[in-house]
Structure formats: C-alpha cells, structure tokens
Design an enzyme around this catalytic site. Structure first.
Site, PDB file in Angstrom:
ATOM      1  N   ASP A 211      28.960  20.314  27.818  1.00  0.00           N
ATOM      2  CA  ASP A 211      29.100  21.250  28.937  1.00  0.00           C
ATOM      3  C   ASP A 211      28.251  22.497  28.720  1.00  0.00           C
ATOM      4  OD1 ASP A 211      30.885  19.499  29.892  1.00  0.00           O
ATOM      5  OD2 ASP A 211      32.687  20.692  29.549  1.00  0.00           O
TER       6      ASP A 211
ATOM      7  N   ASP B 133      29.294  25.417  28.901  1.00  0.00           N
ATOM      8  CA  ASP B 133      30.162  26.566  28.591  1.00  0.00           C
ATOM      9  C   ASP B 133      30.270  26.765  27.077  1.00  0.00           C
ATOM     10  OD1 ASP B 133      31.669  24.507  27.708  1.00  0.00           O
ATOM     11  OD2 ASP B 133      33.286  24.703  29.171  1.00  0.00           O
TER      12      ASP B 133
ATOM     13  N   ASP C 212      32.726  26.058  24.884  1.00  0.00           N
ATOM     14  CA  ASP C 212      33.167  24.883  24.126  1.00  0.00           C
ATOM     15  C   ASP C 212      32.032  23.885  23.956  1.00  0.00           C
ATOM     16  OD1 ASP C 212      35.691  25.480  23.410  1.00  0.00           O
ATOM     17  OD2 ASP C 212      36.643  24.711  25.224  1.00  0.00           O
TER      18      ASP C 212
ATOM     19  N   GLU D  64      30.140  14.721  25.633  1.00  0.00           N
ATOM     20  CA  GLU D  64      31.445  15.326  25.360  1.00  0.00           C
ATOM     21  C   GLU D  64      32.457  14.839  26.400  1.00  0.00           C
ATOM     22  OE1 GLU D  64      33.301  19.737  26.256  1.00  0.00           O
ATOM     23  OE2 GLU D  64      31.144  19.549  26.037  1.00  0.00           O
TER      24      GLU D  64
END
Length: 660
Positions: free
Chosen positions: A511, A513, A515, A435
């Site tokens: 990641d 997180d 997202d 990403e």
C-alpha cells in the site's frame, strides 16, 4: 532539589534557522537537482531547446552554435526574439525574469492563445539554470525594430537592460545568448563534442528545412546540417545492417475533431527491421531527446506489435505452440520517433524519460492502423516481417525450455499461495509480492497471466536483519518467497546459484501508506541481508501504486477521464492541467485509496501492473557503498539500536510529513 538545564549540544532550531532560498540560490546550492553536472552540455541544451521551440512554432529557419576561443558558447536564432518590455505584475523587464526566475517562461501558458503550444520546456527551470551556473551570460534580442542587451554575472544582473533602435546591419528578429559556464559547478568544463554534434544533428533531422550550424573558433571548423528528407534520410545514414523490408515511415496528428487528444498532438516515425547489427533507437518529445525512452516508445512498441500480430492472425502464419510477445517484434527494430505532446510529464529534471500515460495510446493509435494498412498492401514484405518475429519468439521459447529442464530435478514444491504465470521465459517473467489477500485477489484478476505471477503475503514479514541464515526457513512467508523465486538465501561474498531464478523481476507491491512502507522496508531488509546478489544483478524492484484518483467530467470534445497521482505533488499538477482545459473548479472528484485492496482489477492493472504505464523503481545501492549501506540499515533495523533511531527521529522528524 534544583533541576539543572540539560546542556544543549545541537545548535538552536527556531524560526530564524529556516532558510528560504531565493531566486537562483537553490540551483547554486544543489545544481545536480536541476541539471547534469558531469559537464556543461545540458545548460547549453536549455538555450538550444528554446531556439528549437521557436523553429518548431514556425518562426525561425536558422540556428547557429559558436564555441568561442575563451571557453564561452553562443546560440543564435532568427525566431521572434525574447520580449524585453516590462512585465505587467512583476515590475521588471520580461527578459530579466526569464533568466533570473526559476518558474518563468512562455511555456506554462498552454492551450488557447499560448505562445508555444508544443514545447520541450515545461519545468520552467530552463535558461535560468544556465544563468545560475554561468560566470557570465550576455543576452541580445532583436524584435519590433529594436535591439535590447542585458548582461548577468553569477546569475545576477551586471549590466542593466539597454534598448536601442535597430540599425541597417541588424537582424529583424531573433536572439543571441552567450554564456561562460562556471567550471566550479561541473566535474569537467569541457563540452563533449560527440554528444553536442549528435544533439545538433538530431535537431536538424526533426525539423526538416531548418539549418543548424556549429562553428568552432579554436579549430576554425564549421559543420552544417540541413535535412530535407527528415527522419527517413537520417535513419538510412545511421542504420547498422541492411533492412529486411523497406523502411516504414509515417506520421499522424490529431485534428480538431479528435475526441481523445488535443489538436496537433501525435507523432512522426521511421522504423527499419534488420537481422543483425545493433539497433539504432532515438526518441524525442517536442524535439527534446529522451535518452531513457518512456511512454511514447511504449506506444510505438504497442502499435508495431498489434499491427504485426493482427497481420499474422489474418494470414494464419503462427506455428502451433508459438506465443508472440511484443519484444519479438521490437527486438530487431531500429527507429527514430518524434512525438508531440501538449503537456509532457518527464521523469527527472533533465527530461530523459517521458512519463505521460496518454502518450502510449497517442502514438499507438497512429502507428497501428498505418502499419496494418501498409502490411496488407505489401503482403510479401508483411510475411518477411512476420517470419522475423516468429523466429525471435521460437528462439526465446527454446531458451526458456532449456533452463526448465535443468531446474526440474528435485525442485521444491511451489507454495500453494503462488499464482504462477504461463511463460517460462525468465527475461520477461515477473513476480509481485503483494501485501494482503484482498489485494492479492485484485492482482490475480488484473495481471497479465502470460508473464506475471502473484504471491500474496499475510501481514508484516519478519524483520530478518539479525536472523541466522539457517533459521530463516522456520518462517513460512520467507520460505515461500525463497521457493517461489527459486534462489537460496546467501551472503554478500557467496556465489549463489542464480540458474534456478524463476523471474527476471521480483517486485514488492505494498500500500501507499505507512504500513505499506513498513512492509516494503522489511522486504528490502530481507533481500539486502539474505539475497544481496538479486539486488546486485538488478532483479529487485518496488512498484509504486497511486494514492489518489481524480475523476474529471467531460469537457468540450474530451470525454470524462480518470487520472492517477502518486502523491500530493502529482495531484496538484493534474488539477492544474484540468483548470487549463477549462474544467470548472471543483467539478472533479478526488478519491484517495486507503490500500491496494480498494482497487478493482482494472485499476490495479492500469496503474501498477501494466508495463507501459506503471512506475517501477529498480532497487540498487545508492550513493554509498555496501558497507555504509549495511551500517545504515543496522541503525534502522537492529535490535539494540533504539537510541540511534531516536536520534535520527529527533534530527529529521520535522522534515517528514507523515500520514498516520
């Protein structure tokens, strides 16, 4: 206008509906979280491991397992016996706590003065699980001139602790645990004899001089194992095929002067190289069999590879154009490896895979110099081993080239963003779908150029759940992914041509997180919907980057160190370990990664790309079949399913801790 109360269709959710599972209830409710439920062998193994830990600590020489005619099993040892005095804080006898509390035991108190420096038990769920899943359990312990007996039924005390003075016929010390496994918790109540004998024999192998006996009351059979020669004896007896060079065995343990490892940590090993036959591979950590391997095996592989590679370079034996990989040396190796690690971290409650990152360096640092020295003292044998490894490398490279020729006719031009790897060997090649460009940059610098490729993706990928296969390539990102992998989109019933596949592992790297999780879900949706055969054949993986980094100061002989944690749970475990090592509260610093772009190349390699220390999850169908999975993903990803998603959130919203 009067408003009517909406009709409640769901049971009331309030303070009273939160159930706290006490004592051993969690084990009885979800036995599969704590042990293997196909048969009761693992709950017997918990007791056996305790007896072995006593012998490992130098307090016992005999272990006896009896299979009784009534279906119960007893394990007897001549160790120190389980303490039965009152616990200073809990106001109950220690022996009772050991069998009725999930996290009670002598193995948490590591380091100075602990009862066990090295033990297989760590979760502390050990014999309490045996007790929870047994109809009845009797424990008798001999110590300090007394004999104590306590009986449990269904995990609860049935006969309170009774203590009497030891008589003439009694043993000086030791314990006998007899358990009647409760068949309702297991698919089969029958113990697999092959696995049990293998387990007992391996305990004898790993503890030279300790006698292990198995008695079967029904068949009147009894077997005894006692290996004076340890690992070498055992490997010679179980080896398939003749060794090319003499067996390489050795051991190395850290002493009190060692800066990197605790005193006593290390490994003993025996390795044989054969030209044919299935390799025999067994590894143990503190005598616990690690059937799924782990970081200690990676350490052995690394040590063998670097030693053989440096021998080959020293004697200029490598033909031009041949590139040696660790697997070329390791493929024909049979071994028994027994590692001692102070605070082992395992994957899964049943401890089948070691996860401790330091174990790679620990084992490698003892194996490499020993083998290098041995090879240079026996150059003829060294050359034979080098020949075996070089032959394996040549065969591998030839296979890679064959496939290459078949693919080169009219192949699509590879996407410009793809940073490809040098090797053409599909078995080892990996592509990371990363990403963001900044993370892609770190990954390009940190990767192993030999067999790791990087394809950076810009932002969120298209939700492809309801996109027609013919329209997929209108989206650039998806076009690039398909071309880079070398496989065309297909349906679950198609038979796609996988011969063009360019990478053995397709890894989603996003990641840690929210997202990142969303991008992960979108890519998994793409693979499940349009590349299902890649999932079915085990080519799709999810990389797990860490969320936290802990920098600890130097302590005693240990230099300053960095540790990474995937989540809050692992962070707590790391801090607990630092406290045990005597680091002052708060002397460490904790940093949280907002995303992969924050990591430099070295950190990304250490935590996420290095095959020896990363966490890579294979993507497979779970407990439900293809159809049910499809229905579930439709609910999550379908355009007209907002109501179903809302219902899911209302039902499960409270159980999710989210970090937005």
């Amino acid at each position: 206008m009067a408003t009517s109360n909406p009709v409640k269709t769901t049971p009331e959710y309030s303070e009273g509906s939160i159930r706290v599972l006490k004592g051993l209830e969690p084990v009885k409710q979800r036995p599969g979280m704590y042990t293997r439920t196909d048969n009761p062998l693992h709950i017997i193994q918990e007791v056996l491991d305790n007896a072995a830990d006593e012998a490992l600590a130098g307090h016992g020489k005999k272990i006896k397992v009896t299979l009784h005619a009534d279906g119960s099993v007893s394990i007897e040892d001549d160790g120190r016996g389980i303490p039965f005095g009152m616990h200073p804080e809990e106001n109950a006898p220690v022996i009772e706590l050991v069998f009725t509390r999930l996290h009670a035991g002598g193995k948490f108190d590591k380091g100075k003065g602990g009862a066990y420096s090295f033990s297989g038990g760590l979760h502390g769920v050990g014999v309490s699980v045996t007790n929870a899943l047994g109809k009845r359990l009797e424990a008798i312990t001999h110590r300090e001139g007394s004999v104590a007996r306590i009986v449990f039924e269904g995990g609860d005390v049935a006969e309170a602790l009774q203590v009497r003075k030891a008589g003439e016929g009694d043993r000086k010390s030791g314990s006998t645990i007899r358990v009647w496994p409760d068949p309702k918790y297991f698919e089969s109540a029958v113990l697999p004899m092959g696995e049990l004998t293998h387990l007992l024999r391996s305990k004898a192998v790993l503890m030279p001089g300790v006698s292990v006996t198995l008695v079967n009351e029904k068949t009147k059979d009894s077997q005894n194992w006692l290996y004076k020669g340890g690992l070498k004896d055992y490997l010679m007896q179980t080896l398939n095929g003749d060794p090319v060079i003499p067996l390489f065995d050795g051991e190395g343990f850290a002493d009190s002067q060692n800066d990197n490892f605790a005193e006593g940590e290390g490994a003993s090993w025996c390795v044989a190289f054969t030209e044919e036959g299935n390799p025999v591979r067994e590894s143990y950590v503190n005598l616990i069999p690690t059937s799924a391997g782990g970081t200690h095996e990676s350490g052995l592989r690394d040590g063998l590879f670097t030693a053989v590679k440096s021998f080959i370079e020293l004697h200029s034996l490598l033909p031009k154009g041949v590139k040696l990989m660790p697997e070329d040396v390791f493929a024909r190796a049979s071994y028994v490896l027994s590692a001692k690690v102070l605070d082992p971290q395992f994957q899964g409650q049943i401890k089948e895979r070691l996860n401790s990152r330091d174990a790679v360096r620990l084992v490698s640092s003892f194996v490499r110099p020993t083998l290098e020295l041995w090879l240079n003292q026996h150059v003829d044998y060294g050359k034979k081993l080098a020949e075996l490894a070089i032959k394996a490398a040549q065969t591998r490279q030839k296979a890679g080239q064959k496939v290459e020729k078949r693919k080169s006719s009219g192949v699509a031009v590879l996407p410009g963003k793809l940073t490809d790897c040098e090797s053409k060997d599909i078995a080892y090649n990996e592509v990371f779908l990363v990403e963001g460009d900044s993370a892609g940059g770190s990954a390009k610098m940190g990767r192993d150029k030999e067999n790791q490729a990087i394809l950076p993706l810009r932002g969120k990928v298209l939700n492809t759940w309801e996109v027609d296969r013919d329209r997929l390539f209108a989206n650039n990102e998806i076009h690039d992914i398909s071309v880079a992998i070398g496989v065309d989109p297909h349906g679950p019933n198609d038979t796609p041509d996988l011969s063009g596949l360019r990478y053995g592992k397709v890894c989603i790297l996003s990641d840690a997180d929210v997202d990142g999780s969303h991008i992960q879900v979108l890519l998994l949706t793409l693979f499940f919907r349009h590349f299902p055969k890649l999932i079915e054949t085990g080519h799709v993986f999810v990389a797990r980057p860490p969320l936290f980094r802990v920098d600890a100061p130097a302590r005693g002989k240990k230099p300053a160190s960095k540790a990474y944690a995937l989540d809050e749970g692992e962070l707590t475990a790391i801090l607990d370990k630092l406290r045990k090592e005597g680091v002052r509260e708060g002397a460490w610093s904790i940093s949280r990664f907002k995303g992969l772009g924050e990591m430099n190349a070295e950190q990304l390699w250490d935590t996420t790309l290095n095959p020896d220390t990363r966490r890579l999850l294979p993507v497979t169908l779970g407990a439900i079949d293809f159809g049910a999975t499809e229905a579930l993903i439709t609910k999550l990803m379908g355009k007209g399913e907002a109501a179903a998603r809302r219902e899911l959130m209302e039902l499960h919203g409270d159980s999710v801790e989210i970090d937005v």
